[in-house]
Design a protein around this motif. Structure first.
Motif, mmCIF file in Angstrom:
data_model
loop_
_atom_site.group_PDB
_atom_site.id
_atom_site.type_symbol
_atom_site.label_atom_id
_atom_site.label_comp_id
_atom_site.label_asym_id
_atom_site.label_seq_id
_atom_site.Cartn_x
_atom_site.Cartn_y
_atom_site.Cartn_z
ATOM 1 N N PRO A 329 0.813 -1.222 0.000
ATOM 2 C CA PRO A 329 0.000 0.000 0.000
ATOM 3 C C PRO A 329 0.851 1.279 0.000
ATOM 4 C CG PRO A 329 -0.879 -1.560 1.578
ATOM 5 C CD PRO A 329 0.454 -2.099 1.124
ATOM 6 N N CYS A 332 1.883 1.812 -3.484
ATOM 7 C CA CYS A 332 0.716 2.096 -4.321
ATOM 8 C C CYS A 332 0.189 3.492 -4.067
ATOM 9 C CB CYS A 332 -0.356 1.020 -4.141
ATOM 10 S SG CYS A 332 -1.875 1.561 -3.370
ATOM 11 N N SER A 333 0.229 3.944 -2.816
ATOM 12 C CA SER A 333 -0.329 5.272 -2.522
ATOM 13 C C SER A 333 0.421 6.330 -3.313
ATOM 14 C CB SER A 333 -0.268 5.571 -1.026
ATOM 15 O OG SER A 333 1.071 5.790 -0.595
ATOM 16 N N SER A 334 1.715 6.136 -3.470
ATOM 17 C CA SER A 334 2.531 7.081 -4.217
ATOM 18 C C SER A 334 2.392 6.855 -5.733
ATOM 19 C CB SER A 334 3.982 6.919 -3.767
ATOM 20 O OG SER A 334 4.837 7.741 -4.485
ATOM 21 N N SER A 337 -0.656 8.437 -7.326
ATOM 22 C CA SER A 337 -0.859 9.884 -7.234
ATOM 23 C C SER A 337 -0.932 10.535 -8.602
ATOM 24 C CB SER A 337 0.284 10.538 -6.440
ATOM 25 O OG SER A 337 0.219 10.152 -5.098
ATOM 26 N N LYS A 371 -8.958 2.710 -2.984
ATOM 27 C CA LYS A 371 -8.938 3.807 -1.996
ATOM 28 C C LYS A 371 -8.444 3.320 -0.643
ATOM 29 C CE LYS A 371 -13.051 5.695 -3.889
ATOM 30 N NZ LYS A 371 -14.390 6.220 -3.645
ATOM 31 N N ARG A 373 -6.398 0.945 -0.043
ATOM 32 C CA ARG A 373 -4.932 0.750 -0.018
ATOM 33 C C ARG A 373 -4.198 2.081 -0.098
ATOM 34 N NH1 ARG A 373 -3.483 -5.158 -2.378
ATOM 35 N NH2 ARG A 373 -5.534 -6.072 -2.090
ATOM 36 N N ILE A 374 -4.738 3.017 -0.841
ATOM 37 C CA ILE A 374 -4.098 4.341 -0.879
ATOM 38 C C ILE A 374 -4.095 4.933 0.533
ATOM 39 C CG2 ILE A 374 -4.376 6.728 -1.679
ATOM 40 C CD1 ILE A 374 -5.386 5.613 -4.345
ATOM 41 N N GLY A 377 -1.571 3.101 2.739
ATOM 42 C CA GLY A 377 -0.216 3.463 2.314
ATOM 43 C C GLY A 377 0.146 4.869 2.737
ATOM 44 N N THR A 378 -0.794 5.790 2.586
ATOM 45 C CA THR A 378 -0.548 7.170 2.992
ATOM 46 C C THR A 378 -0.296 7.219 4.497
ATOM 47 O OG1 THR A 378 -2.025 7.887 1.232
ATOM 48 C CG2 THR A 378 -1.505 9.512 2.922
ATOM 49 N N ALA C 15 -3.976 12.336 0.552
ATOM 50 C CA ALA C 15 -4.044 11.507 -0.660
ATOM 51 C C ALA C 15 -5.013 12.097 -1.679
ATOM 52 C CB ALA C 15 -4.472 10.088 -0.295
#
Lengths: 502, 478, 95
Positions: A329, A332-334, A337, A371, A373-374, A377-378, C15
């Motif tokens: 995650p 993936c969050s990055s 983007s 969403k 996982r974002i 990850g964030t 995000a």
């Protein structure tokens, strides 16, 4: 026509007993027939496929056959997972975000396979941005498992797996970040290989988690895997993580040539000299009993072929899932983007300001699992949590990788189950993301450590295929393919076809 | 209360590569919008960065000339934030393992004192694109040509104590990066940008005051003024019992002031982490040695050589060596064109520089290049023209009238060196001024000037002064 | 580890995900459960263990400084939601 393996088709095309156009036409019709049931495809490119087939036929005529052309894949139809960018054909990653995205360029894998004269029939369904283990996270709808259509085909390469199992094409490409080739291969009774990290270029393969993603193959036999994987492999100047190391001849390796272990494939003990490790950690509580039985029998078959079975230990196996669900995650969050509604992809209607443009486009464009996982990850990368989660996970990743390094001091390969269960019913795990994540229990370790791994069919439990996972050391794909191919000489699991799709 | 100013600079030097840091698109300045933004620069789905070897070479060269540690194991990291001119939603930069570690440069202050300014680190990163706000009334327009242009961000220690020191340091770094050929130093085009961290504290205090970061300074003059304004602003706040807020301020050159940038409602959390698309970069000895071998002679070494070998005055040597282009020009005169050093230096520092200053030109843009200038020096050296006439010739060259020889010929400025012609003119002047001749011969030697002037006038200024003097003296005494 | 909807809101803002209240509460549950899973990492003794960011032992392959890309603006902008005169357009940003 749809029964043929890649190798059989190649021979028939070579002898001109069939034309690529005939095969392509037949498979396109088959796809049309079964799509209402399976939904394995996002895009079927009828015109493009027939055009490519025509070219292939012309080339075969001109060059006197696939063999004399030196291109065994010339005229062979295949399906790409919809994560590989294909110029001029939609590349959606199963996301509303990219529902209208026609890539202006080809992925390296696509380009290389096209250069071999393959015929792309279309783009396979998948979990959105490759996040999922059931193919239920697709903007274009869930996919049926040909073995039992109310069961999931696995994911994220679920469409590729269902398509090959249903005979849409002899082979399909897939990608594997935590098991996304091996788990659907296991669920659909296919052979699937995820090569060493860096063996196949990631250029043009839409990134989920860059340090874990690796392209590979789903096919009906290890032999077909070998045929497709070769041309896909090799260093790519556009992917600096692709490795500059010669690519083995995977096809001749099926007979044992060029392996680092000395074997004799002509006798009845072709695995003599191969040391196969079995880890107790792979037969833990989470493993379905019927699956365990089939896998143990398969290991016995390997032993009967001459392999020596060695008990090994992977003491940090239980930390794979926790580490994976911090690292994947985070990346993936990055990686996701870039989907901001500015240069391509979904843009919300009439954004009032920049923040509205970003927030609404992304909320509307991404599905729930993406969403989720974002957000995770964030969170794990954010100030105050980085050390406790992300960094801790990367350190644990080192421990997991070291476990394998230790194991490979005494064995050539590790065998175990590919999945804890057989294909589960659609909808049975969607409410609880964590139970879904546990599907990757046995597969993520190969991604975390970058090792090549393969799943091959090894029997059935309640009529559903069971997968045997083999993991070998870095760049030992040849050995995985050899052992699998030898297994498939004495086991016919891979030749079974789902009822209704014979 | 006596205050002490504390300044640290962050300098962004755009590296002078052909292609971008992570893509094979061109970096040339001034292309039409988005014509130099390739799939990688636009962050299309699936694309990947590949590091340009030359940016590493350039960073290593910088490390070598600042006595800095070289990051043998250098890691690219992602700095995550959303902005429309940042296509990936993150900037690839370096965080924990920069390519250049601790180093230093020495500056010479106005009073001749030397001071060492510490360099904390220098790291590689990619530039963002440009947001254009004045093109459309309802939209901001995005041009991504600049996205992915390589930058070396050079971070100094807070070692400077005045605006003048800061400017001296910035100029020193500017000279260095141009010298080693890693940056064109063009401040107008944004190739060399300075951000200043400015704070003040009571003299004797150990603890640093709260700082403001001043951005958007695109000339040395503005840097000095921005810092001076900021110091004054902070002093007024503190002396009236207020507190300085840590913030980013923008320098507005038109109003000559700094002002707070719109405060961001949320603190940035950049979520730096190692870029998983880029493996660590390993720098080995061979790579460093190759860069060391490619380094040019640096200003101090040049200055010393100009003084000891060429016999130039200290001041002249320093001026000629300080700037790479000036030194190159000078060395072309004395090297390729084999002109005498002192004569060349005098003419460059005098007449050439006067004209460049007058027209506000860089030496690279001089209408008279080194080859042409050497042509003029040659004519001075061989007495074709006098020094005085040479200035006239240079004016002609400056105005595009051709080479020194062209101008001399076209305007008939060739010196008269024919002895008989000079003799004839002298004879005429002597004949026309009998009384002055008598006075001279009676001992009034001051009158020599009168005769020289008269003969020069008769020759329209073209008589060779040396010959004229010699012959005149002989004839008068004769 | 329990994540409150307000925290989810902050993360979602970082995000740039525009989530409504019901999503915030759903995600706060999902995230809490996922982080419980990740929290099992605490069982590992990672003292003096070097983090592993990329598998394999390789270092980066580099490219030569050569311009190899040509202008493809028209083609690359066919997929853009809003362009004019070669610019990508976004709602006006006030600086």
């Amino acid at each position: 026509m749809h029964q043929h393996t890649l190798k059989e088709l190649s021979v028939l095309l070579d002898k001109k007993e069939i034309s690529s156009t005939e095969v392509t036409q037949a498979l396109l019709e088959r796809i049309e027939t079964h799509e209402p049931t399976l939904n394995a495809m996002i895009t079927v490119d009828n015109d493009g496929a027939l055009e490519a087939a025509k070219h292939a036929d012309a080339a075969i005529n001109e060059l006197g056959g696939t063999a004399s052309a030196g291109k065994p894949l010339l005229g062979v139809p295949l399906i790409h997972k919809d994560i590989f960018c294909t110029e001029g054909v939609l590349t959606t990653c199963a996301s509303h975000m990219l529902h209208n995205f026609k890539s202006p360029y080809d992925a390296t894998v696509v380009e290389r396979l096209r250069a071999q004269g393959t015929v792309m029939l279309g783009k396979a369904n998948m979990d959105e941005f490759a996040m999922g283990s059931s193919n239920e996270n697709s903007h274009f709808g869930a996919v049926g498992n040909p073995w039992q259509t109310d069961r999931v085909p696995g994911g994220s390469s679920g469409g590729s797996a269902a398509a090959v199992a249903a005979g849409y094409a002899p082979v399909a490409t897939g990608t594997d970040t935590g098991g996304s080739i091996r788990q659907p291969a296991a669920f659909c009774g296919l052979s699937g290989i995820k090569p060493t990290y860096g063996r196949v270029s990631r250029y043009g393969m839409i990134a989920f988690a860059s340090s874990l993603d690796q392209g590979g193959v789903l096919a009906r036999s290890a032999e077909d895997c070998a045929y497709l994987l070769g041309p896909m492999s090799g260093v790519d100047p556009r992917d600096s993580t692709s490795v500059d190391q010669p690519v083995d001849d995977f096809v001749t390796a099926l007979d044992g040539s060029g392996l680092s272990v000395t074997v004799d494939s002509s006798g009845d003990a072709p695995l003599n000299g191969v040391r196969i490790g079995v880890a107790a950690e792979y037969f833990s509580d989470g493993l379905d009993k019927a699956v365990a039985t089939e896998v143990r029998q398969a290991i016995s078959k390997l032993e009967s072929l001459g392999a020596s079975i060695v008990e090994i230990s992977l003491p940090n196996q239980h930390l794979c899932i926790p580490a994976y669900y911090a690292i994947a995650p985070a990346e993936c969050s990055s990686n996701l983007s870039r989907f901001d509604g500015v240069r391509y992809g979904h843009r919300c209607e009439s954004p009032v300001d920049l923040e509205d443009l970003y927030k609404r486009s992304r909320d509307e464009g991404f599905g729930r699992e993406v969403k989720r996982r974002i957000l995770i990850g964030t969170y794990v990368l954010s100030a105050g949590y980085y050390d406790a989660y992300y960094l801790k996970a990367q350190k644990t990743r080192r421990l997991i990788s070291d476990d394998f390094a230790e194991a490979f001091k005494s064995v050539d390969m590790i065998a175990g189950p590919a999945t804890p269960t057989t294909a589960f019913a659609r909808g049975s795990k969607t409410a609880d993301p964590v139970s879904m994540y546990l599907n990757d229990l046995y597969t993520v370790s190969a991604n975390l450590s970058g090792l090549p791994a393969m799943s091959i069919p090894c029997g059935f439990a309640d009529g559903l295929p069971v997968g045997l996972q083999l993991v070998s050391n870095y760049f030992k794909e040849s050995e995985l393919l050899y052992v699998s191919h030898q297994f498939q000489q004495i086991d016919d699991s891979h030749q079974q076809r789902p009822r209704g799709f014979e | 209360m006596e205050w002490e100013t504390v300044i640290g600079l962050e300098i962004h030097a755009q590296l002078a590569t052909q292609s971008k840091i992570f893509s094979a698109a061109a970096t040339a300045f001034g292309a039409e919008q988005n014509r130099q933004a390739c799939a990688v620069d636009l962050a299309l789905p699936g694309v990947l960065p590949v590091v340009n070897r030359e940016v590493l070479a350039m960073a290593v060269r910088f490390a070598l000339v600042t006595d800095a540690e070289i990051g043998r194991h250098s890691v690219f990291a992602r700095k995550n934030y959303f902005y429309p001119d940042l296509p990936k939603g993150y900037q690839i930069s370096q965080m924990n393992h920069p390519i250049v570690g601790t180093g230093s440069v020495e500056i010479v202050l106005g009073d001749g004192q030397r001071k060492t300014i510490g360099i904390t680190r220098a790291h590689l990163e990619e530039d963002a694109g440009k947001s254009v706000h004045d093109e459309y009334s309802d939209f901001t327009a995005i041009d991504l040509n600049r996205a992915g242009t390589p930058l070396l961000e050079i971070v100094s220690e807070p070692d400077m104590r005045s605006a003048q020191e800061a400017v001296t340091y910035a100029k020193r770094v500017h000279s260095l990066v141009r010298y080693i050929g890693i940056c064109d130093g063009n401040m107008q085009e944004g190739s060399f940008r300075c951000d200043a961290n400015v704070s003040i504290r009571l003299k004797g205090d150990e603890k640093l005051g709260t700082r403001a970061e001043i951005k958007n300074v695109n000339s040395f003059r503005f840097l000095e003024r921005a810092i001076e304004f900021e110091v004054e602003r902070q002093r007024e706040i503190l002396e009236s019992g207020g507190e300085v807020v840590q913030e980013t301020r923008l320098y507005d050159a038109d109003r000559d002031e700094t002002r707070s940038m719109r405060s961001k409602e949320d603190a940035n959390d950049y979520r730096y982490f190692p870029d998983p698309d880029l493996l660590p970069v390993e720098i080995d000895d061979a790579f460093i040695d190759a860069q060391r071998a490619s380094l040019p002679e640096l200003p101090e070494v040049k200055t010393a050589r100009y003084i000891s070998e060429l016999g130039l005055a200290d001041k002249d040597a320093i001026t000629l060596a300080a700037d790479k282009s000036t030194a190159d020009y000078f060395e072309s005169l004395i090297g390729a064109h084999a002109m005498p050093a002192k004569l060349s230096a005098n003419w460059m520092l005098g007449e050439l520089f006067a004209r460049l200053n007058r027209d506000q030109l860089d030496i690279d843009d001089s209408p008279v290049d080194a080859t042409a200038f050497a042509g003029l020096i040659a004519r001075i050296e061989d007495n074709t023209v006098s020094g005085k006439t040479a200035k006239q010739v240079l004016d002609g060259m400056w105005d595009g009238k051709g080479s020194a020889d062209d101008v001399i010929k076209a305007e008939g400025l060739q010196q008269i060196t024919d002895t008989s012609a000079i003799e004839a003119m002298i004879d005429e002047v002597i004949a026309a001024n009998p009384s002055q001749v008598a006075e001279y011969r009676a001992g009034k030697e001051k009158l020599l000037g009168f005769f020289v002037g008269a003969v020069m006038k008769a020759s329209a200024g073209k008589a060779n002064p040396g010959q004229l003097n010699q012959i005149l003296k002989n004839k008068l005494s004769g | 580890m329990s994540i409150k909807p307000d925290e989810v809101r902050n993360i979602a803002h970082l995000a740039r995900l525009g989530l409504d209240e019901s999503q915030l509460s759903e995600f706060s549950d999902d995230l809490s459960r996922t982080l419980d899973l990740v929290d099992q990492l605490n069982q590992a003794n990672t003292d003096s263990v070097e983090p592993l960011a990329n598998p394999g032992q390789c270092s980066a392959r580099l490219r030569d400084d050569v311009v190899a890309e040509t202008d493809q603006r028209e083609k690359l902008q066919t997929v853009a939601p809003n362009v004019d005169n070669g610019f990508y357009l976004v709602p006006r940003v006030i600086e």
